[in-house]
Design a protein around this motif. Sequence first.
Motif, PDB file in Angstrom:
ATOM      1  N   MET A   1       0.830  -1.197   0.000  1.00 47.07           N
ATOM      2  CA  MET A   1       0.000   0.000   0.000  1.00 47.07           C
ATOM      3  C   MET A   1       0.865   1.248   0.000  1.00 47.07           C
ATOM      4  SD  MET A   1      -3.152  -0.342  -0.294  1.00 47.07           S
ATOM      5  CE  MET A   1      -3.501   1.339   0.124  1.00 47.07           C
ATOM      6  N   ALA A   5       4.516  -0.746  -1.142  1.00 45.26           N
ATOM      7  CA  ALA A   5       3.589  -1.755  -1.643  1.00 45.26           C
ATOM      8  C   ALA A   5       4.021  -3.143  -1.172  1.00 45.26           C
ATOM      9  CB  ALA A   5       3.543  -1.711  -3.171  1.00 45.26           C
ATOM     10  N   TYR A 272      -5.480   8.090  -5.256  1.00 52.14           N
ATOM     11  CA  TYR A 272      -4.529   7.133  -5.826  1.00 52.14           C
ATOM     12  C   TYR A 272      -3.385   6.795  -4.882  1.00 52.14           C
ATOM     13  CZ  TYR A 272      -7.138   7.625 -10.079  1.00 52.14           C
ATOM     14  OH  TYR A 272      -8.159   7.608 -10.992  1.00 52.14           O
ATOM     15  N   ASP A 277      -5.926   0.944  -3.966  1.00 49.09           N
ATOM     16  CA  ASP A 277      -5.655  -0.472  -3.732  1.00 49.09           C
ATOM     17  C   ASP A 277      -6.488  -1.052  -2.599  1.00 49.09           C
ATOM     18  OD1 ASP A 277      -3.808  -0.956  -5.760  1.00 49.09           O
ATOM     19  OD2 ASP A 277      -2.180  -0.064  -4.605  1.00 49.09           O
ATOM     20  N   LYS A 278      -7.289  -0.222  -1.942  1.00 49.22           N
ATOM     21  CA  LYS A 278      -8.230  -0.719  -0.945  1.00 49.22           C
ATOM     22  C   LYS A 278      -9.612  -0.902  -1.542  1.00 49.22           C
ATOM     23  CE  LYS A 278      -6.067   1.362   3.173  1.00 49.22           C
ATOM     24  NZ  LYS A 278      -6.249   2.326   4.287  1.00 49.22           N
ATOM     25  N   GLY A 280     -10.412  -0.639  -4.935  1.00 51.34           N
ATOM     26  CA  GLY A 280     -10.432  -1.307  -6.224  1.00 51.34           C
ATOM     27  C   GLY A 280     -10.653  -0.343  -7.366  1.00 51.34           C
ATOM     28  N   ARG A 281     -11.049  -0.875  -8.511  1.00 51.39           N
ATOM     29  CA  ARG A 281     -11.202  -0.082  -9.723  1.00 51.39           C
ATOM     30  C   ARG A 281     -12.652   0.053 -10.175  1.00 51.39           C
ATOM     31  NH1 ARG A 281      -6.496  -0.944  -7.827  1.00 51.39           N
ATOM     32  NH2 ARG A 281      -4.802  -1.823  -9.057  1.00 51.39           N
ATOM     33  N   ILE A 350      -4.878   2.529 -15.259  1.00 48.01           N
ATOM     34  CA  ILE A 350      -4.505   1.430 -14.378  1.00 48.01           C
ATOM     35  C   ILE A 350      -4.960   0.094 -14.959  1.00 48.01           C
ATOM     36  CG2 ILE A 350      -4.866   0.433 -12.087  1.00 48.01           C
ATOM     37  CD1 ILE A 350      -5.199   3.280 -11.028  1.00 48.01           C
ATOM     38  N   GLU A 354      -2.973  -3.367 -16.322  1.00 55.64           N
ATOM     39  CA  GLU A 354      -3.074  -4.580 -15.512  1.00 55.64           C
ATOM     40  C   GLU A 354      -3.563  -5.795 -16.275  1.00 55.64           C
ATOM     41  OE1 GLU A 354      -4.025  -2.869 -11.040  1.00 55.64           O
ATOM     42  OE2 GLU A 354      -5.685  -3.236 -12.429  1.00 55.64           O
ATOM     43  N   LYS A 417      -8.243  -5.518  -9.250  1.00 55.37           N
ATOM     44  CA  LYS A 417      -7.350  -5.297  -8.103  1.00 55.37           C
ATOM     45  C   LYS A 417      -6.834  -6.620  -7.562  1.00 55.37           C
ATOM     46  CE  LYS A 417      -9.120  -4.415  -4.043  1.00 55.37           C
ATOM     47  NZ  LYS A 417      -8.540  -5.429  -3.120  1.00 55.37           N
ATOM     48  N   GLY A 418      -5.503  -6.747  -7.506  1.00 58.47           N
ATOM     49  CA  GLY A 418      -4.890  -7.908  -6.884  1.00 58.47           C
ATOM     50  C   GLY A 418      -4.937  -9.185  -7.684  1.00 58.47           C
ATOM     51  N   THR A 467       1.900 -10.616  -9.186  1.00 55.15           N
ATOM     52  CA  THR A 467       0.552 -10.102  -8.980  1.00 55.15           C
ATOM     53  C   THR A 467       0.481  -8.692  -9.533  1.00 55.15           C
ATOM     54  OG1 THR A 467       0.242 -11.401  -6.986  1.00 55.15           O
ATOM     55  CG2 THR A 467      -1.211  -9.514  -7.290  1.00 55.15           C
TER      56      THR A 467
END
Length: 468
Positions: A1, A5, A272, A277-278, A280-281, A350, A354, A417-418, A467
């Motif tokens: 995070m 990260a 951002y 990252d908590k 999501g998108r 993003i 990904e 995400k993830g 990941t």
Amino acid sequence: MGFRAVEDRPTPREVYNWRLYFETLVIATGSLLFGYDSAFIGTTIARDSFLTDFNITASNSSAISSNITSVFQAGAFFGALFCFFITERLGRKWTLQISVFVFIIGAVMMVAATHQLGLIYAGRVLTGLECGAITASVPSYLAELSIPSIRDRNLEAYKVLEYIRNLPVEDPYIQEDIYLIRNRLNEEAGVASKYGTGSWAFFRGVLDDFSRKGMRNRVFLVFCAFTLQNFSGAAAINYYSPTLFESIGIEDTTLYTGIYGLVKAVSSLIFYLAFVDKIGRRRPVIVSSFACACCLWYVGAYVKIENPAAILDAGGSLSSSNFRGGQAATGMVMIYAIFWSFGLNGVPWIVSAEIFPGALRNFTGTWAALVQWATQFAISKGLPYMFDSWGYGTWFFFAGFLIMATIWSYCFLPETKGLTIDQMDMIFGYNQPGTRGIPHTRLSRSEAIASTLTEKTAHAETEHHETV
């Protein structure tokens, strides 16, 4: 995070060092040039001094302002296109350095212009070429930093990794980095192998991969994301903020343009750095698009009912209700800026980085930039004419596309995400049985279990699992 990260491998403390952050900051400043351009050009072409010096009148203002803004996007489109081949030949570092030099030449031409619109146009094209190249290369460069340097230059690559990671080359972390870089280059060679070697063979191999099931829908998803991004009004407000703010009765348009940009920048940084990252998108895009649509529906309705710009142009003064309605409309524009910042503002970039395998990301970054600049060219070229013809309807036009973005993101945008690349393949149906043209928005329980088993096997073989 955030600035530290979490990886799926032990990360030495030395990796989080000032050198890495400084390199990232310097590279990322290239993106500021695009923001700077969109911020200053809108207010510049609306200034009385600019209109006088370049003999811009009411009869030709729409055409000239349209040309000044859109030639930048045209240059950016070709800059993103050329960037792919230049990067493959020279690497990202030299591509960025050349781009910045081109930008400086264009900036000097525009500063030197006094009464020559031709110099303004030429400067805009050159600065556009630079910004297009940067949008195509900076995201990948930030993600990879040293990958281009390793091509047939192992010793130099080791020195770069030692410098960036602040670890000796013998450290297991560095050795794993080297392994991953070599594996990435082998994957790129595998993509090109059907057609030989070199950039052209790689280009043909990428196109072949893109034509396969499970890749086609990813390519189309990127197209939809950036199209909806540019047809949702943010780029139009950036470039034509004086015109749009005047339409809701604001007289000090320069001040409110600055406030709008500041609100958007601060909101983007907060989201951002702390939340993407908590949360999501997918969900942020759904909420953001719907909220932004509501804001623009209100602004359009206010302009339709009260028409404050016409009252001010006729020398009249706004009534108290009209004035309060204008304050509310201004507030809606600022709320729009906040919600826009955590939705289609950055999420398309993003997601586009990904969802594709690492071997294809140099090309997919170029594809994302091409769609971005092509659609932005269309909207920036047409907006002055749209506003002249439609008036308040321009706000409804953007609100309508935001409703489309809400429906699209709910139905078609997967949560990435993830997820690993193997799980991306499952979501999009790559090398999977059956037909899956529409990406699943989540993995089923059986798919997650199957993916986990596959990943454990791969992890045992490679001792690392990437990941996104």
